[in-house]
Scaffold this active site. Sequence first.
Site, PDB file in Angstrom:
ATOM      1  N   ASP A  23      -0.583  24.918 -33.074  1.00 42.24           N
ATOM      2  CA  ASP A  23       0.315  25.393 -34.116  1.00 42.24           C
ATOM      3  C   ASP A  23      -0.372  25.038 -35.443  1.00 42.24           C
ATOM      4  O   ASP A  23      -1.109  24.055 -35.508  1.00 42.24           O
ATOM      5  CB  ASP A  23       1.646  24.658 -33.975  1.00 42.24           C
ATOM      6  CG  ASP A  23       2.479  24.733 -35.233  1.00 42.24           C
ATOM      7  OD1 ASP A  23       2.710  25.854 -35.678  1.00 42.24           O
ATOM      8  OD2 ASP A  23       2.883  23.668 -35.743  1.00 42.24           O
ATOM      9  N   CYS A  79       0.839  -1.192   0.000  1.00 39.87           N
ATOM     10  CA  CYS A  79       0.000   0.000   0.000  1.00 39.87           C
ATOM     11  C   CYS A  79       0.877   1.246   0.000  1.00 39.87           C
ATOM     12  O   CYS A  79       2.098   1.155  -0.003  1.00 39.87           O
ATOM     13  CB  CYS A  79      -0.934   0.029   1.203  1.00 39.87           C
ATOM     14  SG  CYS A  79      -0.056   0.303   2.726  1.00 39.87           S
ATOM     15  N   CYS A 130      41.793 -17.625 -14.242  1.00 32.88           N
ATOM     16  CA  CYS A 130      40.706 -17.297 -15.177  1.00 32.88           C
ATOM     17  C   CYS A 130      39.385 -17.164 -14.418  1.00 32.88           C
ATOM     18  O   CYS A 130      38.573 -16.274 -14.686  1.00 32.88           O
ATOM     19  CB  CYS A 130      40.560 -18.390 -16.239  1.00 32.88           C
ATOM     20  SG  CYS A 130      42.019 -18.599 -17.245  1.00 32.88           S
ATOM     21  N   ASP A 163       4.471  20.589 -33.110  1.00 32.39           N
ATOM     22  CA  ASP A 163       5.328  19.481 -33.531  1.00 32.39           C
ATOM     23  C   ASP A 163       6.738  19.923 -33.905  1.00 32.39           C
ATOM     24  O   ASP A 163       7.621  19.102 -34.069  1.00 32.39           O
ATOM     25  CB  ASP A 163       4.703  18.754 -34.734  1.00 32.39           C
ATOM     26  CG  ASP A 163       4.734  19.614 -35.988  1.00 32.39           C
ATOM     27  OD1 ASP A 163       4.702  20.854 -35.856  1.00 32.39           O
ATOM     28  OD2 ASP A 163       4.806  19.052 -37.093  1.00 32.39           O
ATOM     29  N   CYS A 171      42.565 -21.912 -15.873  1.00 33.24           N
ATOM     30  CA  CYS A 171      43.121 -22.047 -14.523  1.00 33.24           C
ATOM     31  C   CYS A 171      42.298 -21.228 -13.533  1.00 33.24           C
ATOM     32  O   CYS A 171      41.355 -20.545 -13.902  1.00 33.24           O
ATOM     33  CB  CYS A 171      44.565 -21.552 -14.494  1.00 33.24           C
ATOM     34  SG  CYS A 171      44.667 -19.815 -14.956  1.00 33.24           S
TER      35      CYS A 171
END
Lengths: 84, 866
Positions: B520, B15, B86, B724, B83
């Site tokens: 626009d 909640c 590594c 835009d 090895c």
Amino acid sequence: MNSSAAAPETRKVVRWSVLGYTAVSLSLASAFYAAASLIGSYTEVAKAGGAVWVFMLSMIVSMPLVTSAVKARTTAREGVHDGN
Amino acid sequence: MATTQISLPVMGMSCASCTSTVEGALRNLDGVEDVGVNLGAGHASVSYDPRQVNLERMLETLHDVGYDVPSVEASLLVGGMTCASCVAHVEKALTGLEGVTGASVNLGLGLARVSYVPGITAPGQLTRAVRDVGYEAEVQDEGASLLDREREARQEELRKQKRNLWFTLPIAALVMIGTFRDMWFFPSVVPSFLGNPYVLGLLATPVVFGPGRQFFVNSWRGLRHGVTDMNLLYATGIGAAYGIAVLNTLFPEAGFGGRGATFFESAVLLTAFIVLGRYLEAVTRGRTSEAIRKLMRLQPKTARVVRAGAEIEMPADEVLAGDVLAVRPGEQIAVDGLVLDGYSAVDESMLTGESLPVEKGAGAAVIGGTMNKTGAFRFRATKVGKDTALAQIIDLVENAQASKAPIQKLADWVAGHFILGVHILALAVFAFWFFYGYQAFFDPNSSFLLSPFTLGSIGVFGFSLLLSVTVLVISCPCAVGLATPSAIMAGSGKGAEYGVLFKNAEALETTAKLTTIVFDKTGTLTRGEPSVTDVVVADGERGSSEDEILDWAAVAERGSEHPLGEAIVRAAEERGLALRHALDFESVPGQGVAASVDGRPVLLGNRKLMESRGVDVAGVQADAERLEHEGKTAMFVAAGEPAAIAGLIAVADTLKEHSADAIARLHKMGIEVAMVTGDNRRTAAAIARQVGIDQVLAEVLPQDKAGEVAKLQAAGKKVAMVGDGVNDAPALAQADVGIAIGSGTDVAKETGSIILIREDLRDVVTAIEIGRATLRKVKQNLFWAFAYNTVSIPIGAGLLYPALNLVVSPEWAAFLMAVSSLTVTLNTLLMRRFRPSLGSGSPSLQQLPGPGARHPSITAPEGRAA
């Protein structure tokens, strides 16, 4: 702040906080007990039970408030030191 | 200071109180700068300084306050290890990645088992880290997708609460029956031992210390970190009821009310109702975040990458930008990219709402998450992982859901101080009834609300404690805290469903209050590119036809890069006219062109060109003026030697398909609509007439558009700007709400607070309808939450006791609290039935604009709203 420095600071905050909210809660519980003893004729069980309940609620209320306050104070002081 | 931001999946939040606990605990860590918690998605977004705090510390803290960050395991097949050194290299490479919580490498098996936090890192990054240190690596098992893991985590939470519920409910029923054993017909059917307080105690204990244990543990952890939450209220209530019950059972003469006041049923029912509430909330909360899950479901899991001429199937998150991917019929497109070769139709309906499959050939853009239908093709990945349009949209919706609306400030303040406030109130209530109320009002014949029990010989301490506990239990900060974020989550999800992306909650709230919308013109109301609207044949031009005039003009303009010339060529092609090459082409700057078409001299241009070449335009003058009055650009066509006027071609920027309908709908909603443009007044007025706008702000320089918006705001209007282009960005920022068209420029989309994924302006109407519906829901929820607490807490505190001799028992208090919280969630869920007035087609999630140059690039907000 680095992690090695953080641990003692955190311990200090915890220590002062515990002292703070326990003291506040004990004071309120004692005040309740004293008031109950002075006003009216309550049984010992009612007075003791009431004091325990007041202590518990006081702890719950004061724990976060006191912890935050102590932490803020410590941080502010640390900030001053850093500034120096 | 370098700040890192991560999103942690947090399990166990039920909640809004949990939200503040998680926020508070993380915020208290040194180095954590900002925390935003998305309850529905179960995520905490944390900005922190990595020099001061690390992921491990955050996970520890969250665990301490009772929440877990699930980590998942991946197995990597590691090649090239020889090895122990590594092994150390690989382990170091893996553990050095942010989000990796553990790595163990087995040299013999060539296997690395890695635990990591999903969302912070991914299997693809693990394999890359291993490859970067010189070893081969591939994921052995694909592992579950993020969605699967999220579902698993949710189901685990549900399973846990269901288990608690099944354990608690039967015992609660037994305890209830035992408590009422001496009532009604029970003595004849219920064995007497069930009413024994010791038996009741034995039954209650496993409930309190089983399912109820979580409340004690979590509240204690929270308190240690200076955080209080709902668990504390539960723990105090259950603990007090159980403690008194044990005392009265073991020491009935101690004076706490004796055997008649064993509250085992209170402790058990309290636990049962709280667990029931948590279970129901876990079920319903999952539904409020459905939108995000729908989005996530669209994310492809695998991709077919072409490597060395062969197609290799690999997890989609391992695809790199620049990879070539093959797509077969019926396959999902894995990432965003550009088609290299092949041809197909792609179903983009889940993204664009376009019901017909879109044809894709070389050069076309494809979007990750869409479905290939018939053909096969190869494409080059351009955006992968978090950069894909789909991933950005998911991020955007998540951010919006995690942000806070201004209206939430009050609710947050109340919820943040509620728990402490209620404990202080409980203290005051206890003191009042202990020192004054009991002596003044207590009546042994008084009883519990909806219960046959009388309070009997309960002492002053027991009675005061009872009312104090009831206050703790009946209060419901969850409802207050949940009221706004749950509605915001539902609203922003609904927006995504209908192609309207709200970047934050503030935008959602402000949209509901808009009074004025400024559009626009170019590219928003209109298509933004001119097209031929009229061809007029001059009187007396015997033998000439519209096609012939268009043909001459198109041939003369062929190869032109002028927008008007391109419009004429396009119109001629649309009419199927075969365009030839013109001879003697001459461009007259600012006037038009002259050329020889099929041996006939042709002039195309404005009045100045005609005047300079001595052409009489009187025959078409009236038509030219009419067209210009309509906001169109009239171009004169003359032909022959000497040149004579042949006709007119009118070119204009045309309205988008739904512009007029959108404006009409906005007017109907009582919203004032204005248009702002840099065009001359006549053209602007003509467009405004066509679209139905009555307020025109024409000849406004780009830099002055913001000023025009500010003027409207200064007149007391709540203004939205719809645009835009790059030149709209200042106005979008100035407006109370900036609405950017999804196909618009990146700058506009970054600036706008709402992104319309489609180019359909009717989505502005949808945005307002969603904003209004959300705000309505927020207000309903807040009203309910505040009203519930305002009424219930005083009743719980015993306000009505002096008049009615009735008190609310703690178990009823728990029931009311659970119902209150659930009511808010259920009310929010009603938003699922919301449909915008357009009702156009089926809602499509995350509708993206079509492919091509205007490829969607949705930019997530840089920061979350505080």
